[in-house]
Design a protein around this motif. Structure first.
Motif, PDB file in Angstrom:
ATOM      1  N   UNK A   4      32.404  12.848 -20.589  1.00 31.40           N
ATOM      2  CA  UNK A   4      32.746  13.045 -19.175  1.00 31.40           C
ATOM      3  C   UNK A   4      31.623  13.797 -18.462  1.00 31.40           C
ATOM      4  N   UNK A   5      31.139  14.851 -19.083  1.00 34.53           N
ATOM      5  CA  UNK A   5      30.112  15.686 -18.457  1.00 34.53           C
ATOM      6  C   UNK A   5      28.821  14.895 -18.252  1.00 34.53           C
ATOM      7  N   UNK A   6      28.497  14.002 -19.171  1.00 34.31           N
ATOM      8  CA  UNK A   6      27.256  13.221 -19.070  1.00 34.31           C
ATOM      9  C   UNK A   6      27.226  12.361 -17.815  1.00 34.31           C
ATOM     10  N   UNK A   7      28.367  11.952 -17.330  1.00 33.40           N
ATOM     11  CA  UNK A   7      28.385  11.132 -16.121  1.00 33.40           C
ATOM     12  C   UNK A   7      27.890  11.901 -14.895  1.00 33.40           C
ATOM     13  N   UNK A   8      27.927  13.234 -14.967  1.00 32.24           N
ATOM     14  CA  UNK A   8      27.476  14.055 -13.840  1.00 32.24           C
ATOM     15  C   UNK A   8      26.162  14.779 -14.143  1.00 32.24           C
ATOM     16  N   UNK A   9      25.571  14.529 -15.306  1.00 32.04           N
ATOM     17  CA  UNK A   9      24.366  15.255 -15.721  1.00 32.04           C
ATOM     18  C   UNK A   9      23.190  14.311 -15.925  1.00 32.04           C
ATOM     19  N   UNK A  10      22.014  14.773 -15.545  1.00 31.60           N
ATOM     20  CA  UNK A  10      20.793  14.025 -15.824  1.00 31.60           C
ATOM     21  C   UNK A  10      20.246  14.372 -17.202  1.00 31.60           C
ATOM     22  N   UNK A  11      20.643  15.513 -17.726  1.00 33.26           N
ATOM     23  CA  UNK A  11      20.190  15.939 -19.042  1.00 33.26           C
ATOM     24  C   UNK A  11      21.142  16.993 -19.602  1.00 33.26           C
ATOM     25  N   UNK A  35      28.688  15.804 -29.181  1.00 31.66           N
ATOM     26  CA  UNK A  35      28.178  15.805 -27.810  1.00 31.66           C
ATOM     27  C   UNK A  35      27.062  14.780 -27.623  1.00 31.66           C
ATOM     28  N   UNK A  36      26.177  14.676 -28.599  1.00 37.97           N
ATOM     29  CA  UNK A  36      25.097  13.675 -28.509  1.00 37.97           C
ATOM     30  C   UNK A  36      25.694  12.271 -28.478  1.00 37.97           C
ATOM     31  N   UNK A  37      26.590  11.984 -29.400  1.00 37.58           N
ATOM     32  CA  UNK A  37      27.188  10.646 -29.469  1.00 37.58           C
ATOM     33  C   UNK A  37      27.945  10.303 -28.193  1.00 37.58           C
ATOM     34  N   UNK A  38      28.802  11.217 -27.731  1.00 37.67           N
ATOM     35  CA  UNK A  38      29.601  10.941 -26.533  1.00 37.67           C
ATOM     36  C   UNK A  38      28.751  10.930 -25.272  1.00 37.67           C
ATOM     37  N   UNK A  39      27.771  11.841 -25.208  1.00 31.63           N
ATOM     38  CA  UNK A  39      26.892  11.879 -24.038  1.00 31.63           C
ATOM     39  C   UNK A  39      26.092  10.601 -23.900  1.00 31.63           C
ATOM     40  N   UNK A  40      25.525  10.138 -25.017  1.00 31.14           N
ATOM     41  CA  UNK A  40      24.708   8.916 -24.966  1.00 31.14           C
ATOM     42  C   UNK A  40      25.570   7.669 -24.806  1.00 31.14           C
TER      43      UNK A  40
END
Length: 184
Positions: free
Chosen positions: A59-66, A120-125
């Motif tokens: 969820x957080x990755x959708x709002x983050x560039x990194x 976090x890496x797996x879900x973020x990517x």
């Protein structure tokens, strides 16, 4: 007055202690408004240093560039103790008894905190394949931790200046050992 930037520089804003995507969205909206007024283009990302952030990274990755893992805080929150409190109180005894082979503040705890990093890496990517992911803190200069971070898919490490030579060497070794050509 607009901020003056060195030619080619692109600032990044890293929001700390995010535990919910709504926090990052609110900060991002305000930051983007200010950046537009200043005429500055900047990437906006977050520290993953709260266990909940690691567990909701998609969820957080959708709002983050990194992302940048704040492993010192993630270790403290993951273990439920403050580094300052335990190092003088009982850590040496835990090391003597073999409860810890090494301080989890020196080398990443692969089974607990490391698992949070991998999630976090797996879900973020999965949510954002182009997500740049790094780590900052003393773990970024520990040889064993650097190899773990490479295996987990991180793009970069940062650490104290005096640890940079070791970090560069180990990042290179990790890439060569893995058969890749990058040095993350």
């Amino acid at each position: 007055e607009a901020a003056r930037l060195v030619d080619g520089a692109r600032p990044e804003i890293m929001v700390p202690l995010v535990g919910a995507v709504e926090e990052l969205e609110a900060v991002r909206e305000e930051a983007q408004r200010i950046l537009r007024e200043l005429g500055v283009d900047a990437r906006i990302g977050t520290m993953i240093e709260v266990p909940r952030a690691a567990l909701t990274a998609g969820e957080i990755a959708r709002a983050a560039d990194f992302f940048s893992f704040g492993t010192n805080d993630l270790t403290q929150m993951g273990w439920g103790f403050s580094r300052d409190d335990v190092e003088g109180a009982f850590f040496s005894r835990y090391l003597e008894l073999g409860i810890f082979g090494v301080s989890p503040f020196e080398s990443i705890d692969r089974d607990g905190v490391g698992r949070l990093v991998r999630i976090a890496v797996d879900e973020g990517r999965a949510a954002r394949p182009d997500l740049h992911i790094g780590v900052c803190g003393e773990h970024g200069g520990d040889p064993d931790s650097i190899h773990f971070f490479h295996d987990a898919g991180l793009d970069s490490v940062s650490c104290s200046p005096f640890r940079v030579p070791v970090a560069r060497l180990e990042a290179g070794r990790s890439a060569v050992t893995a058969g890749g050509s990058d040095t993350r």
